[in-house]
Write a protein that holds these residues in place. Sequence first.
Motif, mmCIF file in Angstrom:
data_model
loop_
_atom_site.group_PDB
_atom_site.id
_atom_site.type_symbol
_atom_site.label_atom_id
_atom_site.label_comp_id
_atom_site.label_asym_id
_atom_site.label_seq_id
_atom_site.Cartn_x
_atom_site.Cartn_y
_atom_site.Cartn_z
ATOM 1 N N MET A 187 0.849 -1.179 0.000
ATOM 2 C CA MET A 187 0.000 0.000 0.000
ATOM 3 C C MET A 187 0.893 1.240 0.000
ATOM 4 N N ARG A 188 0.631 2.127 -0.924
ATOM 5 C CA ARG A 188 1.468 3.317 -1.106
ATOM 6 C C ARG A 188 1.154 4.384 -0.072
ATOM 7 N N THR A 189 2.216 4.945 0.518
ATOM 8 C CA THR A 189 2.094 6.137 1.356
ATOM 9 C C THR A 189 2.980 7.207 0.735
ATOM 10 N N LEU A 190 2.605 8.457 0.923
ATOM 11 C CA LEU A 190 3.362 9.562 0.354
ATOM 12 C C LEU A 190 4.378 10.076 1.358
ATOM 13 N N SER A 191 5.573 10.384 0.873
ATOM 14 C CA SER A 191 6.590 11.000 1.722
ATOM 15 C C SER A 191 6.277 12.492 1.870
ATOM 16 N N ASP A 192 6.881 13.114 2.866
ATOM 17 C CA ASP A 192 6.704 14.554 3.055
ATOM 18 C C ASP A 192 7.106 15.316 1.794
ATOM 19 N N ASN A 193 8.211 14.934 1.183
ATOM 20 C CA ASN A 193 8.680 15.617 -0.025
ATOM 21 C C ASN A 193 7.695 15.473 -1.175
ATOM 22 N N GLU A 194 7.065 14.302 -1.314
ATOM 23 C CA GLU A 194 6.066 14.121 -2.366
ATOM 24 C C GLU A 194 4.874 15.043 -2.141
ATOM 25 N N VAL A 195 4.411 15.142 -0.893
ATOM 26 C CA VAL A 195 3.262 16.006 -0.582
ATOM 27 C C VAL A 195 3.616 17.471 -0.828
ATOM 28 N N LEU A 196 4.807 17.873 -0.416
ATOM 29 C CA LEU A 196 5.231 19.264 -0.610
ATOM 30 C C LEU A 196 5.354 19.625 -2.084
ATOM 31 N N ALA A 197 5.675 18.657 -2.931
ATOM 32 C CA ALA A 197 5.876 18.912 -4.358
ATOM 33 C C ALA A 197 4.570 18.961 -5.155
ATOM 34 N N LEU A 198 3.471 18.514 -4.574
ATOM 35 C CA LEU A 198 2.212 18.457 -5.318
ATOM 36 C C LEU A 198 1.679 19.856 -5.637
ATOM 37 N N GLU A 199 1.354 20.065 -6.895
ATOM 38 C CA GLU A 199 0.749 21.333 -7.330
ATOM 39 C C GLU A 199 -0.734 21.187 -7.603
ATOM 40 N N SER A 200 -1.211 19.939 -7.619
ATOM 41 C CA SER A 200 -2.638 19.666 -7.755
ATOM 42 C C SER A 200 -2.971 18.476 -6.864
ATOM 43 N N ILE A 201 -4.255 18.335 -6.523
ATOM 44 C CA ILE A 201 -4.666 17.284 -5.601
ATOM 45 C C ILE A 201 -4.544 15.924 -6.267
ATOM 46 N N LEU A 202 -3.811 15.032 -5.607
ATOM 47 C CA LEU A 202 -3.619 13.661 -6.071
ATOM 48 C C LEU A 202 -4.655 12.776 -5.379
ATOM 49 N N VAL A 203 -5.432 12.042 -6.168
ATOM 50 C CA VAL A 203 -6.428 11.113 -5.632
ATOM 51 C C VAL A 203 -6.212 9.768 -6.304
ATOM 52 N N GLU A 204 -5.927 8.736 -5.481
ATOM 53 C CA GLU A 204 -5.758 7.402 -6.063
ATOM 54 C C GLU A 204 -5.932 6.309 -5.007
ATOM 55 N N ASP A 205 -6.447 5.172 -5.461
ATOM 56 C CA ASP A 205 -6.553 3.937 -4.675
ATOM 57 C C ASP A 205 -7.317 4.078 -3.367
ATOM 58 N N ASN A 206 -8.441 4.790 -3.392
ATOM 59 C CA ASN A 206 -9.266 4.942 -2.193
ATOM 60 C C ASN A 206 -10.444 3.970 -2.244
ATOM 61 N N LYS A 207 -10.592 3.165 -1.210
ATOM 62 C CA LYS A 207 -11.682 2.204 -1.143
ATOM 63 C C LYS A 207 -12.762 2.633 -0.148
ATOM 64 N N LYS A 208 -12.410 3.498 0.793
ATOM 65 C CA LYS A 208 -13.346 3.911 1.842
ATOM 66 C C LYS A 208 -13.784 5.365 1.724
ATOM 67 N N ILE A 209 -12.895 6.252 1.244
ATOM 68 C CA ILE A 209 -13.205 7.683 1.194
ATOM 69 C C ILE A 209 -13.845 8.047 -0.148
ATOM 70 N N ALA A 210 -15.025 8.679 -0.076
ATOM 71 C CA ALA A 210 -15.708 9.173 -1.272
ATOM 72 C C ALA A 210 -15.631 10.688 -1.375
ATOM 73 N N GLY A 211 -15.370 11.343 -0.227
ATOM 74 C CA GLY A 211 -15.330 12.795 -0.223
ATOM 75 C C GLY A 211 -14.761 13.321 1.081
#
Length: 117
Positions: A1-25
């Motif tokens: 299961m993928r988790t994001l590193s702090d550096n990956e989150v800091l580098a995001l310029e748009s919202i990344l949404v992937e592989d969610n089975k429980k969260i709809a919103g």
Amino acid sequence: MRTLSDNEVLALESILVEDNKKIAGILVEYGTTGVGGCNTSGFSADTSNKFELKNLTGTKPLQIKGVKLCAVVNDVMYFRNDNGKIFPHNYDQTFKLMGKDIAYDTYECTCISAILV
């Protein structure tokens, strides 16, 4: 299961949404909470906003008070602040942001939680 590193989150310029089975919103509630003294009540919402993940995908990070929602990956919501601090929250955790005091024992509060499938 993928988790994001702090550096990956800091580098995001748009919202990344992937592989969610429980969260709809995402549910953002604005209100007040007691902090002791005469006011020992819990959080009470005055207004709220709902955001569907499908509408957030690829958009600019969502500013909510002092943080931005940057990603929702594997049912974990990733927030960051302007100081570069990352706040991951699982689908079953509420992220509480305390605001200014209204009275000595009452504060503004914003609660962010997952809307489940």
